[in-house]
Structure formats: structure tokens, C-alpha cells
Design an enzyme around this catalytic site. Structure first.
Site, mmCIF file in Angstrom:
data_model
loop_
_atom_site.group_PDB
_atom_site.id
_atom_site.type_symbol
_atom_site.label_atom_id
_atom_site.label_comp_id
_atom_site.label_asym_id
_atom_site.label_seq_id
_atom_site.Cartn_x
_atom_site.Cartn_y
_atom_site.Cartn_z
ATOM 1 N N CYS A 12 49.143 43.617 69.530
ATOM 2 C CA CYS A 12 50.143 44.386 70.266
ATOM 3 C C CYS A 12 49.953 45.903 70.135
ATOM 4 C CB CYS A 12 51.542 44.006 69.790
ATOM 5 S SG CYS A 12 51.949 42.262 70.017
ATOM 6 N N HIS A 58 44.499 50.990 59.816
ATOM 7 C CA HIS A 58 44.031 49.600 59.772
ATOM 8 C C HIS A 58 44.220 49.051 58.367
ATOM 9 C CE1 HIS A 58 41.882 46.006 60.718
ATOM 10 N NE2 HIS A 58 41.439 46.459 61.886
ATOM 11 N N HIS A 76 62.326 61.621 71.143
ATOM 12 C CA HIS A 76 62.332 60.247 71.650
ATOM 13 C C HIS A 76 61.379 59.379 70.840
ATOM 14 C CE1 HIS A 76 64.492 61.907 75.074
ATOM 15 N NE2 HIS A 76 63.502 62.763 75.256
ATOM 16 N N HIS A 106 57.432 49.688 69.295
ATOM 17 C CA HIS A 106 56.975 48.416 69.868
ATOM 18 C C HIS A 106 58.076 47.362 69.805
ATOM 19 C CE1 HIS A 106 54.922 44.739 70.651
ATOM 20 N NE2 HIS A 106 54.879 44.363 69.385
ATOM 21 N N HIS A 120 65.386 43.323 75.398
ATOM 22 C CA HIS A 120 66.408 42.515 76.067
ATOM 23 C C HIS A 120 66.016 42.185 77.503
ATOM 24 C CE1 HIS A 120 70.166 41.777 78.293
ATOM 25 N NE2 HIS A 120 70.600 41.249 77.153
ATOM 26 N N ASN A 171 59.006 40.680 74.578
ATOM 27 C CA ASN A 171 57.855 41.289 73.932
ATOM 28 C C ASN A 171 56.683 41.222 74.910
ATOM 29 O OD1 ASN A 171 55.642 42.027 72.416
ATOM 30 N ND2 ASN A 171 56.087 40.663 70.693
#
Length: 491
Positions: free
Chosen positions: A220, A299, A384, A388, A417, A421
């Protein structure tokens, strides 16, 4: 010449004529000797009777000037790489007939997944706690009776998402496909031959010299990885545009077994994607919305627990699914802390850096395990936050770690919502939400945070170049998925 010193200097100069860079060093010596030991007429005679001196001097000066200019340009380019502009972006909005209300989803699970009653009940509880609404979408193949997980439907899902996003992007920016010099596409779980970049190049008839990259298996967080890759190429290749397409494919990734750790992905992942246009061309600065300032990649793959906390595996029955362990959230928190350790010095005001430094040094001196390291206030660095939308627990964890307010995570919660995802593209749905609300003002700073398997935590920092008008007020702007429903949010 009457002066022996001047004669010697003259001979030395002629001796070094073959070595132009060295010979020029002796010109000041000759002039000094001439002024001290000879008459001005002698120097005048030397200059006019020996044209080789004049030619050598002129050539040497030009050579040195060229070298100085060349070195200066290289130095300036390395110190100040070209600015990378985010011209615009678009997100895919699935048609309403692809929506999967909770009851419809659970009915499909009971009918087609051969799940036990306990498995169906487990997925019902996951859905209730997930933060997903009733309008999230699954691809067309998953709506067939029975669901069709075929290569044909998987390709159709990918093409629908990519082509719709790109059509809107080209329409909004008036940039032609043949102007694109770099193309990066990321999709973790589905990759075919020809690749997705090949499919796009064929569809839009892009130029043969385009540099294309197809990223797979990066989870993702791959959206920020793709942007970072495009940015690095743009910083060394002048006058170029780049497109980044971020998506995930759901058709072939549905799990129909009884392993509860693999059922969670069924309940969270939904169809979605985004297309982003980046450029280093000066003519694109006027219409660009943002400037890409920083990308920071962390990582955690060297840690065994982090490496194994999520991934695609087969269960005991040989059925393929995406595995999510209970250690995902602690690993995500650790990866985030490592990431912000690198990002913090780049974005935080001096006072926050100083507090963090003092806290870190004090903890090492005192060595009290109960003493916590000071967490910098990132609200002073950003207006802002695009976190994720991996699930409600992911958003809660980051909100607590960074001590954010509900307003700062509203875009993430509402994206989860409304769209679920959507993997690597979720941060763009969140930025689109902020724009649709009319919150984006000039010089606002945006922090995009992405988490993904491997385990990786990646960040991107943007700065708004203008006041971004809500998409529903700009008739020519297409591709904001919130344009006709933003009035219903927040819920």
C-alpha cells in the site's frame, strides 16, 4: 633586452608554451619583471613582435573561463536540482452499480466462499469495526453469480480504473499523451504480460522514447515509492513530464477460505486508483497545484517480525490470500517513528528540533525506561495530513502517535468510509477530499503517509502553489471522486 631577468622570464615563458594551462601562470611574473627591470617600450615590443604570446594568452583565458562556467553550472545543478511540480491528479470513482453494502457482501460470503458460520460471523464483526460505509465498491467480476475471478475480468478492472483516471487527467491539464516522457505504474498483487505500462502506452499511443516502469509487490505504500522514482528521474532529465498511476487489483485477490487472518483483507480492500501528473517544465508551473518538496522512504525488511507481519500466502488448504498478523500495528508504529526521525529535521521549526534533541540526549544520559522521548508537534509543520486509509486501527495508531486532532484525520476517515482501503491510491482520495472541502490555500503544507508490506513507511511532502478551488466550482475539472457527494461529509 638590457635586463637579464627579463630575458630569463621570456625564455621560461616560451618553454612552457606547449603547456597552456601552466604557461598562463607565468604571465603575471613577466609583467612584474617588465615593469621593474625594463622600459615600457620593451614590454610593448615583446607583445607586438611575438603574436604567439597574444594567441596563447587569449586561448588560455577562454579555456579557463569555459572551465569555470562549466564547473559552476554543474555545481548549481547538483546543489539545486530542478523543481518538480505536481500539476494535477485524478481519482477513479466506481459506478454506483458496483457498490457492496454490508448485507450484500456477507450474503456473498455465505453463498460462495464455503465459509463456516463462525467465519461469516467473524467477517461481519470486522466490517462493523472497520470504518467502511455502505457505498464502497468491488470490481465487476466479484458481482457475477457466482463471482468470476478470471484474467479477463482482472484486466477489465485494471483498464477501467487506469483509463478513466488518465482520461480525466489529460482532459483537465490539456497535456497530450505524446508529451509524457516518464510513466510509472504500481500494482502489487496482479501483474501480466504485456505490463500495465505497455497497456497504457498502447492505448494512448505514447512516444517510443518514453521511460516506463512497472512496480509490483510493494504494498500500500507503493504510491509514494512511484512518486519518488518519478521525482528522481525528473531531477536529472530536463524539460520532461511524468505520469504515476497507482492502483490495486481486487478481482484475483479475493480469499474464500477459513483462515481468519486472511479474511480481514476481504473486508477492507476495495476497488480504486489514481493518476498523477508531475513535471519539471517551466511552462507547467502556472497551472500546477503543488510543488513536491520531500520524499522519505523507510524500509523495515531487515526485521523478521516486520517482514512477516503481512503478505500474500496460501493457507493450509492451498487457497491464496493476503495475510495480516496481529503485529501489524506495533510494526507500523515503529516504522512511522523511524520515518519521522528522518523527515523531522527537514520540516520541523527550530524550536521543535531543539526540544526533540534535548529529550533524546536526556534519555540516553538518564537511561530511565519510563522516560518517553519527546514527540515533535507536526501540526506546526503541516496544515493537512493524508494518512493511508488502511483501516480504522491504522488511522487511530497514527493519530495517537502524532497527537493529531480529529480534524486532521477527517480526510482519512472519510476516505475509508466512502471508498474503503484502495491501497496505494488512498492518499490521493484524501487529498481530493481536502480540495473538495475548499480547505487548500496557497502555501499550505501537506504530509502524505503511506504504510505497506515488506514492511515500509513512506512519506511525501507537498506545498500548495495556489488556492485550490473545490472541483464542483470548476466546470472543466473532472476526476475528483467527491464532487457530487462532499456535502454529506463528515459522517
Amino acid at each position: 633586452m638590457k635586463s637579464m631577468n627579463f630575458k630569463i622570464a621570456k625564455l621560461v615563458y616560451h618553454y612552457f608554451i606547449p603547456f597552456i594551462p601552466v604557461s598562463v601562470l607565468f604571465i603575471p611574473l613577466i609583467l612584474v619583471e617588465a615593469s621593474d627591470k625594463t622600459k615600457h617600450e620593451d614590454a610593448y615590443e615583446l607583445w607586438h613582435r611575438h603574436p604567439i604570446i597574444r594567441c596563447n594568452l587569449f586561448g588560455t583565458i577562454v579555456s579557463y573561463a569555459g572551465v569555470i562556467v562549466f564547473v559552476s553550472v554543474i555545481y548549481m545543478m547538483r546543489k539545486h536540482p530542478p523543481t518538480v511540480y505536481l500539476v494535477d491528479f485524478t481519482c477513479y470513482r466506481p459506478p454506483t452499480h458496483l457498490q457492496v453494502p454490508s448485507e450484500y457482501f456477507l450474503e456473498g460470503v455465505k453463498r460462495y466462499c464455503n465459509s463456516s458460520d463462525s467465519s461469516a460471523e467473524f467477517q461481519r464483526k470486522i466490517l462493523e469495526r472497520s470504518g467502511l460505509g455502505e457505498e464502497t465498491c468491488l470490481p465487476e467480476g466479484m458481482h457475477m453469480t457466482p463471482p468470476s475471478r478470471t484474467l479477463e475480468f482482472a484486466r477489465k478492472e485494471a483498464e477501467d480504473v487506469m483509463f478513466d483516471s488518465l482520461d480525466n487527467l489529460f482532459s483537465n491539464t490539456n497535456i497530450k499523451p505524446e508529451e509524457i516522457g516518464i510513466l510509472v505504474v504500481n500494482c502489487s498483487l496482479f501483474n501480466t504480460t504485456p505490463s500495465f505500462t505497455d497497456v497504457i502506452i498502447n492505448k494512448y499511443k505514447m512516444k517510443s522514447s518514453i521511460k516506463s516502469f512497472d512496480l509490483s509487490g510493494m504494498g500500500c505504500s507503493a504510491g509514494v515509492i512511484s512518486v519518488d522514482l518519478a521525482k528522481r528521474i525528473l531531477q536529472v532529465q530536463a524539460n520532461t513530464c511524468a505520469i504515476v498511476v497507482s492502483t490495486e487489483n481486487i478481482t484475483l485477490c479475493g480469499y474464500d477460505g477459513d483462515d481468519k487472518s486472511m479474511m480481514i483483507a476481504n473486508c477492507l480492500f476495495r476497488v480504486g486508483g489514481a493518476a498523477v501528473l508531475l513535471s519539471n517544465r517551466n511552462q507547467d508551473k502556472r497551472q500546477a497545484k503543488y510543488k513536491l518538496v520531500h520524499t522519505v522512504r523507510t524500509h523495515y525488511g531487515s526485521d523478521e517480525e516486520a517482514y512477516k507481519c503481512m503478505g500474500q500466502y496460501e493457507d493450509d488448504a492451498g487457497k491464496l490470500g493476503v495475510f495480516l498478523s496481529k503485529s501489524v500495528m506495533p510494526v507500523a508504529g515503529s516504522a512511522l517513528r523511524t520515518n519521522i526521525t528522518t523527515l523531522g529535521p527537514l520540516v520541523l521549526p527550530f524550536g521543535e528540533k531543539l526540544r526533540y534533541l534535548i529529550s533524546t540526549v536526556a534519555n540516553k544520559v538518564v537511561k530511565n525506561p519510563k522516560t518517553k522521548t519527546y514527540v515533535p508537534d507536526f501540526k506546526l509543520a503541516f496544515e493537512h495530513f493524508c494518512i493511508h486509509a488502511g483501516g480504522r486501527a491504522v488511522i487511530d495508531e497514527i493519530e495517537n502517535n502524532l497527537k493529531l486532532s480529529p480534524a486532521h484525520v477527517e480526510a482519512s476517515r472519510m476516505t475509508l468510509h466512502r471508498f474503503g482501503n484502495t491501497s496505494s491510491s488512498s492518499i490521493w482520495y484524501e487529498l481530493a477530499y481536502t480540495e473538495a472541502k475548499g480547505w487548500m490555500d496557497k502555501n499550505n503544507r501537506i504530509w502524505q503517509i503511506a504504510l505497506g508490506g515488506g514492511f515500509k513507511c513512506n512519506s511525501a511532502v507537498l506545498v500548495a502553489l495556489k488556492n485550490v478551488k473545490p472541483s464542483h466550482l470548476v466546470s472543466s475539472n473532472k476526476g475528483n471522486p467527491w464532487e457530487d457527494c462532499i456535502h454529506k461529509y463528515p459522517m
